[in-house]
Design a protein around this motif. Sequence first.
Motif, short mmCIF file in Angstrom:
data_model
loop_
_atom_site.label_atom_id
_atom_site.label_comp_id
_atom_site.label_asym_id
_atom_site.label_seq_id
_atom_site.Cartn_x
_atom_site.Cartn_y
_atom_site.Cartn_z
N VAL A 131 -43.90 -7.27 -13.58
CA VAL A 131 -42.84 -6.26 -13.55
C VAL A 131 -41.56 -6.89 -14.07
O VAL A 131 -41.20 -8.00 -13.68
N GLU A 132 -40.90 -6.18 -14.97
CA GLU A 132 -39.60 -6.63 -15.44
C GLU A 132 -38.54 -6.07 -14.51
O GLU A 132 -38.50 -4.88 -14.24
N THR A 133 -37.70 -6.94 -14.01
CA THR A 133 -36.61 -6.49 -13.15
C THR A 133 -35.33 -7.07 -13.71
O THR A 133 -35.33 -7.78 -14.71
N GLN A 134 -34.26 -6.80 -12.99
CA GLN A 134 -32.98 -7.39 -13.40
C GLN A 134 -33.05 -8.90 -13.27
O GLN A 134 -32.21 -9.61 -13.80
N LYS A 135 -34.02 -9.40 -12.54
CA LYS A 135 -34.15 -10.84 -12.37
C LYS A 135 -35.14 -11.45 -13.35
O LYS A 135 -35.54 -12.59 -13.18
N GLY A 136 -35.57 -10.67 -14.31
CA GLY A 136 -36.53 -11.21 -15.27
C GLY A 136 -37.95 -10.76 -14.93
O GLY A 136 -38.14 -9.85 -14.11
N ALA A 137 -38.92 -11.36 -15.59
CA ALA A 137 -40.31 -10.97 -15.40
C ALA A 137 -40.85 -11.58 -14.11
O ALA A 137 -40.76 -12.77 -13.88
N GLY A 151 -26.21 -18.38 -16.70
CA GLY A 151 -25.64 -17.44 -15.75
C GLY A 151 -26.67 -16.69 -14.93
O GLY A 151 -27.79 -16.48 -15.36
N GLY A 152 -26.25 -16.31 -13.75
CA GLY A 152 -27.13 -15.58 -12.86
C GLY A 152 -27.84 -16.51 -11.90
O GLY A 152 -27.85 -17.73 -12.08
N LEU A 153 -28.38 -15.93 -10.84
CA LEU A 153 -29.13 -16.74 -9.89
C LEU A 153 -30.19 -15.89 -9.21
O LEU A 153 -30.13 -14.67 -9.20
N VAL A 154 -31.17 -16.59 -8.67
CA VAL A 154 -32.22 -15.94 -7.88
C VAL A 154 -32.41 -16.77 -6.62
O VAL A 154 -32.02 -17.93 -6.57
N ALA A 155 -33.00 -16.15 -5.61
CA ALA A 155 -33.21 -16.86 -4.34
C ALA A 155 -34.65 -16.69 -3.88
O ALA A 155 -34.91 -16.04 -2.89
N PRO A 193 -28.90 -11.12 -19.04
CA PRO A 193 -27.87 -11.61 -18.13
C PRO A 193 -26.97 -10.49 -17.60
O PRO A 193 -26.54 -10.53 -16.44
N ALA A 194 -26.71 -9.48 -18.41
CA ALA A 194 -25.84 -8.40 -17.96
C ALA A 194 -26.51 -7.61 -16.83
O ALA A 194 -25.86 -7.22 -15.85
N GLU A 195 -27.82 -7.41 -16.94
CA GLU A 195 -28.55 -6.69 -15.89
C GLU A 195 -28.55 -7.51 -14.60
O GLU A 195 -28.41 -6.98 -13.51
N MET A 196 -28.74 -8.83 -14.76
CA MET A 196 -28.75 -9.66 -13.56
C MET A 196 -27.38 -9.64 -12.88
O MET A 196 -27.28 -9.59 -11.67
N ARG A 197 -26.33 -9.64 -13.69
CA ARG A 197 -24.98 -9.59 -13.10
C ARG A 197 -24.82 -8.32 -12.29
O ARG A 197 -24.25 -8.30 -11.20
N PRO A 255 -36.60 -18.21 -21.12
CA PRO A 255 -35.96 -17.00 -21.64
C PRO A 255 -35.53 -17.16 -23.09
O PRO A 255 -35.70 -16.25 -23.91
N ALA A 256 -34.99 -18.34 -23.43
CA ALA A 256 -34.54 -18.55 -24.80
C ALA A 256 -35.73 -18.48 -25.76
O ALA A 256 -35.66 -17.90 -26.84
N ALA A 257 -36.85 -19.06 -25.32
CA ALA A 257 -38.04 -19.05 -26.16
C ALA A 257 -38.55 -17.63 -26.34
O ALA A 257 -38.96 -17.21 -27.43
N ARG A 258 -38.48 -16.85 -25.25
CA ARG A 258 -38.98 -15.48 -25.33
C ARG A 258 -38.13 -14.65 -26.30
O ARG A 258 -38.65 -13.88 -27.12
N ARG A 259 -36.82 -14.85 -26.22
CA ARG A 259 -35.92 -14.12 -27.11
C ARG A 259 -36.22 -14.45 -28.57
O ARG A 259 -36.36 -13.58 -29.42
N ARG A 260 -36.31 -15.75 -28.85
CA ARG A 260 -36.53 -16.19 -30.22
C ARG A 260 -37.89 -15.70 -30.72
O ARG A 260 -38.03 -15.28 -31.88
N ALA A 261 -38.88 -15.76 -29.85
CA ALA A 261 -40.22 -15.33 -30.24
C ALA A 261 -40.21 -13.85 -30.61
O ALA A 261 -40.84 -13.42 -31.58
N THR A 262 -39.46 -13.06 -29.84
CA THR A 262 -39.38 -11.63 -30.13
C THR A 262 -38.75 -11.41 -31.50
O THR A 262 -39.22 -10.60 -32.29
N GLU A 263 -37.68 -12.19 -31.78
CA GLU A 263 -37.03 -12.08 -33.08
C GLU A 263 -38.00 -12.39 -34.22
O GLU A 263 -37.96 -11.78 -35.28
N LEU A 264 -38.85 -13.37 -33.96
CA LEU A 264 -39.76 -13.84 -35.01
C LEU A 264 -41.05 -13.04 -35.06
O LEU A 264 -41.90 -13.26 -35.91
N GLY A 265 -41.22 -12.15 -34.10
CA GLY A 265 -42.45 -11.37 -34.08
C GLY A 265 -43.64 -12.15 -33.56
O GLY A 265 -44.78 -11.87 -33.90
N LEU A 266 -43.38 -13.13 -32.73
CA LEU A 266 -44.48 -13.93 -32.18
C LEU A 266 -44.73 -13.52 -30.74
O LEU A 266 -43.82 -13.05 -30.06
#
Lengths: 81, 413
Positions: free
Chosen positions: B38-44, B289-293, B194-198, B132-143
Motif C-alpha cells: 500500500v502506498e501511503t504518505q509514508k511511502g510503500a 526530510g520526514g520521519l516514521v516511527a 516528501p510533501a505528502e509526508m509533511r 526512494p531516490a533509486a525508485r524516482r530515477r528508475a521511473t524516469e528511465l522507464g525501468l
Amino acid sequence: MTDAERLALIRDVLGGIAPEAADAEIAGDADLRETLDLDSMDFMNVVIGLHERTGVDIPEADYSELFTLDGAMAYLAAKGA
Amino acid sequence: MRDFKMPALGADMEAGLLAEWLVKPGDKVKSGDIVCVVETQKGAIEVEIFENGVIEELVVQPGEEVPVGATLARLDGEAAKEEGAAPAPKRPSLPKWPPPPLPAKAAPPAPRHPPAPAAAAPPAGGRAAVSPAARRRATELGLDPETLTGTGIDGSVTLADVEAAAREPGEKRPAEAPAAEAPPAKPARKGFDPAEMRKAIAAAMQRSKREIPHYYLGQTIDFAAATEWLAATNATKPPPERLMPAALLLKATALAIAEVPALNGHYEDGAFRPGSGINIGWIVALRGGGLVAPAIRDADKQGVRDLMAALRDLVQRARTGGLRASELGSGTVTVTSLGERGADSVIGVIYPPQVAIVGFGRIAVRPWVVDGAVVARPLAEASLAADHRVCDGHLGGLLLAAIDRHLQQPGKL
C-alpha cells in the motif's frame, strides 16, 4: 589497491548509504558526516561497508580517522587494503 | 467469508493507495503473510494479513485509493482469527474523508509481478528494497527497480544500481516506445512524496497539540558506565556485531516502561487502554526530510543484540520503503534519540493515540559532580512528554528515574 581504487570503493560505500554521495563533489578534508548528513547509524553502516569490502577490522577507537575522505584513504592504505 | 481491510498505519492515516497484490484469488494465506503493498504518505508499506484462509476475491484493484477500513479482499476459511496480532483498524473510516472518487477507469489491473523467486529476494519481505531516490530515477528511465540487482546495504537497490542498469542495454529496459503510446503507468506506485509526508506529520502533530495536555520532565543521565561497557564489549566484535548507545537507550526505556505501565498504551474515546505489550515506536529520520516511527515489538523481552539488529533493520527499511503495516500501527510508546550529531536535548510531541514519548539528546562529555568533585563525564539529557489525562508528573519522574537506574547497569540490559 591503488589510491584511485580506494577512493572509488569508499565513494561506492558512501553512495549505498547517502545516494547523493555518488556524484557529489566532496573535498578530501571535509567531514563526511557533515557533508553527507550522516547520523550515527549511517556512519556505522559506512564502517560496516568498508569492513565487508576490505576485511579491515576498524576498531571503534579508529572511527575518527574515517571522518574525511583523505583520512579514510590513508587509514585503509595503512592497514594494507 | 471475511473481509481483509485497509489497515490504519498510524493515527494520521486516512486513506491508502493499493499499489500491488502479492496474492491472487485461490491463494492460501496464513497469519503473518505479506499480501499487498500500500502506498501511503509514508511511502510503500508491506501489509500483512492476520488470518488464515483462502483469498476469494480481490475487491480493490491496484491503482485505487480507498479509506482506512475499506474492504480490500474477501477470504474464506475455517481458521480462527489470531487474537492480539492484528493492528486492528478499529477506528472507522473518518467521516470527513469524501467517498473516494474511483480513478476513472482505474488503471487496468497491473501486470502481476510473478512472485520474485524466493532465492533471489534479499530481505524476508520477498521484494527487493529500493531507495526512494533509486525508485524516482528508475521511473524516469522507464525501468522497473524491483527487477534490478541491488548492491546497497542488505541488497537494496540504490541510485547507482539504477544508473548502471540504464547504461547497459539489457533486456530489463523496455523497448523505447514513443511517449504517447506508453502503456498507462504500469506500476500503481506514486513513490515517496516528501510533501505528502509533511502533511501526514502535520496532521498527527496538530491533533496531538490540540487534544493532548502534555506535561514535560527532564533528567540528566550519567552515561559513563554505559560508555565503558559498550567500549569493552565492542572491542572484541567485528563492526557488524557492535552495539550502539541507541540499543541500550531502547532497552532501558522498555524495562522502565514495564515498571510504569500507565505510560504504555493508547488514549481513545475518553479512556486509556493499556498496551498489551511494550511496542516501542522508534523515530527514524528520512534522508531528505520526514520521519516514521515503526514499532519494535516486545522490546522489554529482547536482548540488546537483538534490539541492535532490529534497529539497523528498521532504519534500513524505513529509508528504502520496506516497512510493514504491523510495524506502523502498533506502537504503544515512542522513543526519539538524536544520535551523536544531534542537539543536547529533545522534548517530543506525543504521537496520538499514545500517551508518552521519551527523548534522548546527544551523549556528550560535560562537567558532572561525583563525590563532591567536578569531573568530565559522558552525559545524556533524557526527557519525557506525557499525557496529563492519564497521569501526573510524579509518575513520569519514576519513569525517568527507572531509565537512569537501568543505564547504570548496562551489563544487565
